[in-house]
Design a protein around this motif. Structure first.
Motif, short mmCIF file in Angstrom:
data_model
loop_
_atom_site.label_atom_id
_atom_site.label_comp_id
_atom_site.label_asym_id
_atom_site.label_seq_id
_atom_site.Cartn_x
_atom_site.Cartn_y
_atom_site.Cartn_z
N SER A 1 72.65 85.80 -4.82
CA SER A 1 72.59 86.07 -3.39
C SER A 1 71.73 85.01 -2.73
O SER A 1 70.61 84.75 -3.17
N VAL A 2 72.24 84.37 -1.67
CA VAL A 2 71.48 83.31 -1.00
C VAL A 2 71.40 83.56 0.51
O VAL A 2 72.35 84.08 1.12
N ILE A 3 70.25 83.22 1.09
CA ILE A 3 70.06 83.28 2.54
C ILE A 3 69.18 82.11 2.95
O ILE A 3 68.55 81.45 2.13
N ASP A 4 69.14 81.84 4.25
CA ASP A 4 68.11 80.98 4.83
C ASP A 4 66.93 81.89 5.13
O ASP A 4 67.04 82.83 5.92
N ASN A 5 65.79 81.64 4.50
CA ASN A 5 64.65 82.54 4.63
C ASN A 5 64.12 82.65 6.06
O ASN A 5 63.56 83.68 6.44
N LEU A 6 64.32 81.62 6.88
CA LEU A 6 63.83 81.66 8.26
C LEU A 6 64.83 82.28 9.24
O LEU A 6 64.47 82.60 10.37
N VAL A 7 66.08 82.44 8.81
CA VAL A 7 67.09 83.00 9.71
C VAL A 7 67.44 84.42 9.26
O VAL A 7 66.86 85.38 9.73
N LYS A 8 68.36 84.59 8.31
CA LYS A 8 68.66 85.95 7.85
C LYS A 8 67.42 86.62 7.26
O LYS A 8 67.27 87.84 7.33
N GLY A 9 66.50 85.82 6.73
CA GLY A 9 65.27 86.37 6.17
C GLY A 9 64.17 86.60 7.18
O GLY A 9 63.10 87.11 6.82
N PHE B 1 60.70 92.21 -10.20
CA PHE B 1 60.94 91.12 -9.25
C PHE B 1 59.88 90.04 -9.43
O PHE B 1 58.67 90.33 -9.39
N ASN B 2 60.32 88.82 -9.61
CA ASN B 2 59.38 87.71 -9.73
C ASN B 2 59.87 86.51 -8.94
O ASN B 2 61.07 86.24 -8.87
N ALA B 3 58.92 85.82 -8.33
CA ALA B 3 59.23 84.77 -7.36
C ALA B 3 58.84 83.40 -7.89
O ALA B 3 57.91 83.25 -8.69
N HIS B 4 59.57 82.39 -7.40
CA HIS B 4 59.32 81.00 -7.79
C HIS B 4 59.41 80.11 -6.56
O HIS B 4 60.25 80.32 -5.69
N LEU B 5 58.55 79.13 -6.50
CA LEU B 5 58.54 78.15 -5.42
C LEU B 5 59.25 76.90 -5.91
O LEU B 5 58.94 76.36 -6.97
N VAL B 6 60.23 76.44 -5.11
CA VAL B 6 61.01 75.26 -5.49
C VAL B 6 60.87 74.20 -4.40
O VAL B 6 60.59 74.52 -3.24
N PRO B 7 61.05 72.93 -4.74
CA PRO B 7 60.79 71.84 -3.78
C PRO B 7 61.91 71.64 -2.76
O PRO B 7 62.66 70.67 -2.80
N MET B 8 62.05 72.59 -1.86
CA MET B 8 62.95 72.45 -0.72
C MET B 8 62.29 73.13 0.47
O MET B 8 61.35 73.94 0.31
N THR B 9 62.74 72.83 1.67
CA THR B 9 62.11 73.38 2.86
C THR B 9 62.56 74.80 3.14
O THR B 9 61.75 75.69 3.34
N ARG B 10 63.87 75.02 3.16
CA ARG B 10 64.44 76.33 3.51
C ARG B 10 65.27 76.88 2.37
O ARG B 10 65.83 76.13 1.58
N GLY B 11 65.42 78.20 2.39
CA GLY B 11 66.38 78.83 1.50
C GLY B 11 65.76 79.79 0.51
O GLY B 11 64.61 79.60 0.08
N ILE B 12 66.53 80.81 0.17
CA ILE B 12 66.17 81.74 -0.91
C ILE B 12 67.41 81.95 -1.76
O ILE B 12 68.52 82.13 -1.24
N LEU B 13 67.23 81.92 -3.06
CA LEU B 13 68.28 82.28 -4.01
C LEU B 13 67.73 83.34 -4.94
O LEU B 13 66.70 83.12 -5.59
N CYS B 14 68.38 84.48 -4.97
CA CYS B 14 68.03 85.55 -5.91
C CYS B 14 69.14 85.69 -6.94
O CYS B 14 70.31 85.85 -6.58
N THR B 15 68.75 85.61 -8.20
CA THR B 15 69.67 85.92 -9.29
C THR B 15 69.27 87.28 -9.84
O THR B 15 68.13 87.47 -10.28
N ILE B 16 70.21 88.21 -9.81
CA ILE B 16 69.93 89.61 -10.13
C ILE B 16 70.68 89.98 -11.40
O ILE B 16 71.88 89.68 -11.54
N TYR B 17 70.00 90.65 -12.31
CA TYR B 17 70.60 91.07 -13.58
C TYR B 17 70.46 92.58 -13.72
O TYR B 17 69.38 93.14 -13.53
N ALA B 18 71.57 93.25 -14.05
CA ALA B 18 71.53 94.69 -14.26
C ALA B 18 72.56 95.08 -15.30
O ALA B 18 73.69 94.56 -15.29
N PRO B 19 72.21 95.99 -16.22
CA PRO B 19 73.19 96.45 -17.21
C PRO B 19 74.22 97.39 -16.58
O PRO B 19 73.88 98.23 -15.75
#
Length: 346
Positions: free
Chosen positions: A310-318, A231-249
């Motif tokens: 998978s996307v959520i609002d980090n301050l609400v569902k998160g 798992f690795n995280a990145h900071l993007v220039p927006m106020t709210r939100g999380i987007l996780c892109t998940i890869y699995a064989p």
């Protein structure tokens, strides 16, 4: 019911204020802040003027247990473990939004958070509050460890693959997470300055993010065998939100339609998880300000990898929204109560 918030002056705290203000079963009676006690909440957040004029108070065990029926802790990690135990002992329902009680092994918390862990008796009492997965464990408890923002998005995206046994689990699951700046909290740090984040995207805590063991703990619990993720995280220039892109064989060949159907069946009874049709994938703006988690899936036929977005609002569902969902569950109310809102768009 009357509710109180400890750490009401932070982003998670003020999001609890916003959501609880519209909750038909709850009155917000108490706001606690160590650093800004003596001020009004409107001194910190002028947008609440003429809506909520409560003072920010100090923490007092006897007074709080007499005044409120549920207490939310929206404090930084390392704080709740010091101040929550007396309230838990007193039998007051407590919901912790920090990471202090999520990891069941104290040494794991010490390794990843670089802080001393909570006392084992309270780690044992705290139930991990991901309602879509652990509803039966949560509903009769009084002490909830609210999941982290990244783990909420990641776990809801991964779990159907693990439960159905269709993905390889031998250290090959990769989670690429991206978050808005509000996830860092309301503190003055160089990395959150406008000139640092505007028109800039950067990775942080590579290989060492504290949400990694939380994701692994839940997946291992569900699978029955040890599961590791990258798992690795990145900071993007927006106020709210999380987007996780998940890869699995994948273990076998599957079509997009098969995966979409699998996810729809997995979450068919879950109001807050929305599965996208084939060839459509969600964006953070589409869940902005809500307790939804939107998920899209795709098979890369060339590599036989499944890709989950998978996307959520980090301050609400998160954070605050999921905490209220847990409060609803503890009280045997409809989990949608106070949370049934349409996303803010654009």
């Amino acid at each position: 019911m009357k509710a109180g918030i400890v750490g009401a002056n932070g982003y998670g705290g003020v999001e609890l204020v916003r959501l609880l203000h519209h909750h038909p079963m709850v009155t917000l009676d108490l706001l606690v802040s160590h650093s800004t006690q003596g001020h009004k909440i409107t001194d910190q957040y002028p947008h609440l003027h003429n809506i909520l004029e409560l003072p920010l108070e100090k923490l007092s065990l006897n007074e709080i247990t007499d005044r409120v029926d549920v207490l939310f802790f929206a404090t930084p990690s390392g704080v709740t473990k010091e101040i929550a135990p007396p309230f838990v002992k007193a039998g007051l329902p407590c919901i912790d939004l920090s990471g202090d009680f999520r990891l069941k092994e104290g040494h794991s918390y010490e390794q990843w958070y670089k802080k001393s862990p909570a006392e084992p008796e309270f780690l044992d009492q705290a139930v991990y509050g991901l309602p879509e997965i652990f509803r039966e464990r949560i509903k009769d408890k009084t002490f909830v460890a609210n999941p982290g923002c990244y783990p909420t998005a990641a776990l809801l995206g991964i779990i159907p693959l693990i439960k159905e046994g269709i993905a390889e689990t031998t250290g090959q699951i990769i989670i690429d997470g991206k978050t808005g700046v509000s996830g860092a909290g309301r503190k003055l740090v160089q990395g959150s300055l406008f000139s640092e984040i505007n028109e800039n995207t950067k990775a942080y805590n590579l290989g060492s993010h504290q949400h990694t063991p939380e994701i692994e703990q839940v997946l291992t619990d569900l699978h029955g065998k040890d599961i590791k993720v990258s798992f690795n995280a990145h900071l993007v220039p927006m106020t709210r939100g999380i987007l996780c892109t998940i890869y699995a064989p994948l273990k076998e060949r599957l079509a997009d339609a098969d995966l979409v159907q699998l996810y729809k069946e997995a979450y068919q009874d879950e109001y807050f998880v929305r599965i996208r049709p084939e060839k459509t994938w969600p964006g953070t703006k589409e869940v902005y300000g809500t307790n939804y988690c939107d998920i899209g899936v795709k098979v890369d036929e060339r590599t036989n990898m499944v890709i989950v977005v998978s996307v959520i609002d980090n301050l609400v569902k998160g954070a605050a929204g999921q905490a209220i969902q847990n409060m609803n569950l503890l009280n045997h109310w409809d989990e949608r109560t106070g949370l049934d809102t349409i996303p803010v768009y654009p």
